[in-house]
Design an enzyme around this catalytic site. Structure first.
Site, PDB file in Angstrom:
ATOM      1  N   GLU A 117      41.985  46.427  46.858  1.00 50.71           N
ATOM      2  CA  GLU A 117      42.630  47.699  46.546  1.00 50.71           C
ATOM      3  C   GLU A 117      41.633  48.850  46.586  1.00 50.71           C
ATOM      4  O   GLU A 117      41.977  49.961  47.019  1.00 50.71           O
ATOM      5  CB  GLU A 117      43.312  47.601  45.179  1.00 50.71           C
ATOM      6  CG  GLU A 117      44.508  46.655  45.204  1.00 50.71           C
ATOM      7  CD  GLU A 117      45.114  46.398  43.845  1.00 50.71           C
ATOM      8  OE1 GLU A 117      46.352  46.431  43.726  1.00 50.71           O
ATOM      9  OE2 GLU A 117      44.356  46.163  42.875  1.00 50.71           O
ATOM     10  N   GLU A 137      46.909  37.562  42.720  1.00 54.12           N
ATOM     11  CA  GLU A 137      47.415  37.914  41.398  1.00 54.12           C
ATOM     12  C   GLU A 137      48.588  37.060  40.915  1.00 54.12           C
ATOM     13  O   GLU A 137      48.688  36.731  39.729  1.00 54.12           O
ATOM     14  CB  GLU A 137      47.825  39.395  41.377  1.00 54.12           C
ATOM     15  CG  GLU A 137      46.682  40.382  41.232  1.00 54.12           C
ATOM     16  CD  GLU A 137      45.984  40.706  42.539  1.00 54.12           C
ATOM     17  OE1 GLU A 137      45.125  41.590  42.547  1.00 54.12           O
ATOM     18  OE2 GLU A 137      46.311  40.069  43.575  1.00 54.12           O
TER      19      GLU A 137
END
Length: 267
Positions: A117, A137
């Site tokens: 990210e 995640e």
């Protein structure tokens, strides 16, 4: 500046190095330090472009420091954005909407979760040939909400993005290059020379023009081409109107006509 975030100025270029062994994970203090560095890049008129990289050759960043989160050091896992992660939110740049100066990610190793990210929030991405990406995640019971959900599906075909999001599968740099998620793959010893070459090229350009490009693309990303034209003419952009009436515009045209190198001052 935090010991975990090292900043070096090289002329008009700011180099930001994440240095948290072993995998350059980002806790709250590191996120704040990154945000402060990116704000310095944003606010200093002498700086024109940034490079973000990391120490070592194993990891660009493994993302959010889960050990700090699990221990309560960074507040408990939950609505983390209610905690101060600094300007720009996680990693200092993922939500820094008024940063109009380009940032180059020099990805020196694995970039997973928040590390991906951080990289994908940048404007150009050059990777060492042993780097890779992943969004792991879901098996942890969380989601990649600092750009994984928002930016990855815009950079990859939908079904490939869903493989990363739902299956957590690893993407090698050659595949990322194939889909256009990154700009270039180089050997480790050419990573920083390549990033610096790009930064120097950008820094030599007209600053207002460079910033206007980033500003306009960010604000019109979801618009149709027709609506983009109207918005450019009517919206109150910070840099776009200045470009057309700037001393740099006159200098650029004069330099072309006189067959010489232009000298831009950001005015």
């Amino acid at each position: 500046m935090s010991d975990a975030v090292q900043v070096e100025r090289r002329g008009a270029v700011m180099e930001i190095t994440l240095n948290r062994p072993k995998v350059n994970a980002i806790d709250r203090a590191t996120s704040v330090a990154l945000g402060n560095a990116f704000c310095e890049l944003r606010d200093d008129p002498e700086l024109r472009v940034g490079i973000v990289t990391a120490a070592g050759d194993k990891a660009f960043s493994a993302g959010w420091d889960l050990k700090a989160a699990a221990s309560g050091e960074d507040e408990e896992v939950g609505l983390w954005w209610h905690t101060d992660y600094g300007p720009g939110s996680f990693a200092g740049i993922t939500e820094l909407w008024d940063l109009n100066k380009p940032v180059i990610a020099a990805v020196n190793g694995l970039a997973i979760g928040g590390g991906l990210e951080l990289a994908i929030a940048c404007d150009l991405i050059v990777c060492a040939d042993h780097a890779y990406f992943a969004l792991p995640e879901v098996p942890l019971g969380i989601v990649p909400d600092s750009g994984g959900l928002q930016r990855v599906p815009k950079r990859l075909p939908y079904n490939i993005a869903m493989e990363m999001l739902l299956l957590g599968r690893r993407m090698e740099v050659d595949e990322a290059m194939h889909y256009g998620m990154i700009n270039r793959v180089v050997s480790s010893d050419q990573l920083m020379p390549t990033a610096r070459e790009w930064a120097d090229t950008i820094a030599a350009g007209a600053p207002l023009a460079v910033q206007a490009i980033k500003e306009i693309l960010r604000e019109t990303e979801s618009m149709s081409v027709k609506d983009t034209f109207s918005y450019m003419r009517e919206a109150e952009f910070e840099n776009f109107p200045k470009v057309l009436q700037s001393e740099d515009a006159k200098e650029g045209v004069a330099a072309f006509a006189e067959k010489r190198q232009a000298h831009f001052r950001g005015k």
